[in-house]
Design a protein around this motif. Structure first.
Motif, mmCIF file in Angstrom:
data_model
loop_
_atom_site.group_PDB
_atom_site.id
_atom_site.type_symbol
_atom_site.label_atom_id
_atom_site.label_comp_id
_atom_site.label_asym_id
_atom_site.label_seq_id
_atom_site.Cartn_x
_atom_site.Cartn_y
_atom_site.Cartn_z
ATOM 1 N N VAL A 1 0.822 -1.220 0.000
ATOM 2 C CA VAL A 1 0.000 0.000 0.000
ATOM 3 C C VAL A 1 0.856 1.271 0.000
ATOM 4 O O VAL A 1 0.771 2.082 -0.908
ATOM 5 N N HIS B 1 1.499 4.542 -3.062
ATOM 6 C CA HIS B 1 0.643 5.725 -2.964
ATOM 7 C C HIS B 1 1.389 6.887 -2.314
ATOM 8 O O HIS B 1 2.222 6.681 -1.441
ATOM 9 N N PHE C 1 0.034 9.993 -0.278
ATOM 10 C CA PHE C 1 -1.191 10.529 0.303
ATOM 11 C C PHE C 1 -1.033 12.018 0.572
ATOM 12 O O PHE C 1 -0.102 12.438 1.259
ATOM 13 N N GLN D 1 -6.971 10.613 3.301
ATOM 14 C CA GLN D 1 -6.698 9.724 2.172
ATOM 15 C C GLN D 1 -5.908 8.497 2.635
ATOM 16 O O GLN D 1 -6.207 7.375 2.230
ATOM 17 N N THR E 1 -8.179 6.126 4.678
ATOM 18 C CA THR E 1 -9.120 5.401 3.826
ATOM 19 C C THR E 1 -8.440 4.240 3.104
ATOM 20 O O THR E 1 -8.930 3.111 3.113
ATOM 21 N N ALA E 2 -7.293 4.502 2.505
ATOM 22 C CA ALA E 2 -6.586 3.456 1.751
ATOM 23 C C ALA E 2 -6.078 2.353 2.670
ATOM 24 O O ALA E 2 -6.205 1.161 2.357
ATOM 25 N N ASP F 1 -9.026 0.285 4.153
ATOM 26 C CA ASP F 1 -9.623 -0.525 3.100
ATOM 27 C C ASP F 1 -8.763 -1.762 2.840
ATOM 28 O O ASP F 1 -9.275 -2.874 2.714
ATOM 29 N N TRP F 2 -7.451 -1.581 2.789
ATOM 30 C CA TRP F 2 -6.547 -2.715 2.588
ATOM 31 C C TRP F 2 -6.620 -3.676 3.773
ATOM 32 O O TRP F 2 -6.701 -4.890 3.587
#
Length: 171
Positions: free
Chosen positions: A119, A123, A125, A130, A133-134, A137-138
């Motif tokens: 992750v 990314h 962020f 943000q 959230t990521a 979610d992972w």
């Protein structure tokens, strides 16, 4: 716990992530995110883990005292009075690694390594929202339900628990 950089070139506010992982299945039971790395973050994660398992009455029975063990490093977040008191109230026995030994907490280190590779390295962020959230979610979408683990017969943590649930009490 780990920190997640945000903002331009990672120089924005850091988002901190605290986790509780079940060593039996490698299931992520509890998480907490925040802008401060403190005992309250650890308390929130372990409270979520206990709730996930059905609450204090589900994880602790007098005839099975010290059934739940929570292993951490010797960081100040886990030795803080507020955190140790919560563990006692929940019937959780604390276990801590040796000073200077990263191997005592290998499961947590492996989790954070996977998070970094799968992750965080992919990314940038802009905001802590943000990142939150990521990461969550992972954690709850992919890690618990789809990511296979060699220690769980190459099943996801949820699938492993569902498959072995009748045998878990004997373990």
């Amino acid at each position: 716990m780990t920190e997640i950089p945000t903002g331009p070139d990672g120089r924005g506010p850091k988002l901190y992530l605290a986790t509780v992982i079940d060593l039996y299945s490698r299931r992520l039971l509890g998480t907490a995110t925040g802008l401060r790395l403190d005992a309250e973050l650890a308390r929130a994660a372990i409270t979520m883990a206990v709730t996930t398992r059905g609450g204090k009455d589900a994880i602790w029975r007098e005839e099975e005292a010290d059934r739940v063990v929570f292993h951490t490093d010797r960081g100040s977040t886990y030795t803080a009075h507020a955190f140790t008191r919560l563990c006692r109230q929940l019937g959780i026995r604390q276990s801590m690694g040796r000073v200077g030994s990263c191997f005592d907490n290998a499961a947590a280190e492996a989790f954070f390594s996977s998070l970094e590779w799968e992750v965080l390295s992919r990314h940038d962020f802009e905001t802590t929202r943000q990142a939150q959230t990521a990461v969550l979610d992972w954690c709850y979408g992919f890690y618990n339900h789809h990511r296979r683990h060699s220690s769980a017969d190459m099943m996801s943590p949820i699938n492993y628990e569902n498959t072995t649930a009748p045998n878990r009490e004997a373990a």
